[in-house]
Design a protein around this motif. Sequence first.
Motif, PDB file in Angstrom:
ATOM      1  N   GLN A  26       0.516  -1.131   0.278  1.00 16.59           N
ATOM      2  CA  GLN A  26       0.173   0.062   0.420  1.00 16.59           C
ATOM      3  C   GLN A  26       1.068   1.405  -0.418  1.00 16.59           C
ATOM      4  O   GLN A  26       1.266   1.864   0.841  1.00 16.59           O
ATOM      5  CB  GLN A  26      -0.667  -0.545   1.211  1.00 16.59           C
ATOM      6  CG  GLN A  26      -1.790   0.626   1.162  1.00 16.59           C
ATOM      7  CD  GLN A  26      -2.362   0.278   2.140  1.00 16.59           C
ATOM      8  OE1 GLN A  26      -3.562  -0.148   2.096  1.00 16.59           O
ATOM      9  NE2 GLN A  26      -1.866   1.319   3.942  1.00 16.59           N
ATOM     10  N   SER A  28       1.831   4.763  -2.304  1.00 12.77           N
ATOM     11  CA  SER A  28       1.824   6.038  -3.788  1.00 12.77           C
ATOM     12  C   SER A  28       3.416   6.297  -3.883  1.00 12.77           C
ATOM     13  O   SER A  28       3.628   6.896  -3.181  1.00 12.77           O
ATOM     14  CB  SER A  28       0.927   7.066  -3.625  1.00 12.77           C
ATOM     15  OG  SER A  28       0.653   8.475  -4.580  1.00 12.77           O
ATOM     16  N   CYS A  35       8.167   4.106  -2.944  1.00  9.29           N
ATOM     17  CA  CYS A  35       7.279   3.768  -3.988  1.00  9.29           C
ATOM     18  C   CYS A  35       7.287   4.332  -5.492  1.00  9.29           C
ATOM     19  O   CYS A  35       7.076   5.169  -5.785  1.00  9.29           O
ATOM     20  CB  CYS A  35       5.415   3.601  -3.071  1.00  9.29           C
ATOM     21  SG  CYS A  35       4.283   3.271  -4.039  1.00  9.29           S
ATOM     22  N   THR A  81       2.873   7.963 -11.833  1.00  9.44           N
ATOM     23  CA  THR A  81       2.980   7.584 -10.621  1.00  9.44           C
ATOM     24  C   THR A  81       1.962   6.588 -10.621  1.00  9.44           C
ATOM     25  O   THR A  81       1.542   5.900 -11.250  1.00  9.44           O
ATOM     26  CB  THR A  81       1.558   8.597 -10.143  1.00  9.44           C
ATOM     27  OG1 THR A  81       1.510   8.388  -8.495  1.00  9.44           O
ATOM     28  CG2 THR A  81       0.305   8.732 -10.612  1.00  9.44           C
ATOM     29  N   ILE A  83      -0.266   3.590  -7.859  1.00 11.15           N
ATOM     30  CA  ILE A  83      -0.662   3.332  -6.998  1.00 11.15           C
ATOM     31  C   ILE A  83      -0.422   2.181  -6.659  1.00 11.15           C
ATOM     32  O   ILE A  83      -1.353   1.165  -7.068  1.00 11.15           O
ATOM     33  CB  ILE A  83      -1.710   4.348  -6.743  1.00 11.15           C
ATOM     34  CG1 ILE A  83      -1.485   5.700  -6.735  1.00 11.15           C
ATOM     35  CG2 ILE A  83      -2.477   4.056  -5.402  1.00 11.15           C
ATOM     36  CD1 ILE A  83      -2.452   6.502  -7.257  1.00 11.15           C
ATOM     37  N   THR A  85      -2.456  -1.018  -4.132  1.00 14.46           N
ATOM     38  CA  THR A  85      -2.946  -0.731  -2.691  1.00 14.46           C
ATOM     39  C   THR A  85      -4.068  -1.859  -2.185  1.00 14.46           C
ATOM     40  O   THR A  85      -4.410  -2.434  -3.304  1.00 14.46           O
ATOM     41  CB  THR A  85      -4.458   0.371  -2.583  1.00 14.46           C
ATOM     42  OG1 THR A  85      -5.259   0.047  -1.508  1.00 14.46           O
ATOM     43  CG2 THR A  85      -5.182   0.044  -3.794  1.00 14.46           C
TER      44      THR A  85
END
Length: 146
Positions: A26, A28, A35, A81, A83, A85
């Motif tokens: 999890q 970003s 990350c 980017t 992400i 999760t």
Amino acid sequence: MYTLFVLCFVLIYIVHIPVDGIQCYQCSSEEDEFCPAFGKFDETKNALVDCFSLESYVPGHMCMKMVKESYDSFYAKGFRTVIRTCASRSTLGVAQGCRYFVDEVGLEVAVCYCENRDGCNGSSINIHSILLLTLTLLTLFFYSLL
């Protein structure tokens, strides 16, 4: 010989029993230096989160990885980017696997869902099952030579 054969298949079955909860990465890339949007995702610097715990941003039974990027002239170096999760359900109609599309502002988007193992939204390939199967076959081969 028969006992060893049964034992190997029981071991393979036990390893693949699905569990009630799943753990996912999890993070970003916009908020976390571990990350990265570009480069390799280091699973040793990121903790897995139980998707049904209070730590999870979104409770769920699967993991999700989303990559948004653009290479147009508006962004000098290119925009990207990432992400990672937990996810409760796929909003794109994909239960497992990836979907690729261009969003409303022109970013290329890849959204991947998985539920086959903990941490499946990281970057490495799961070789645990392949390794276990190879070791089982090698053991059976060498045992049959005796």
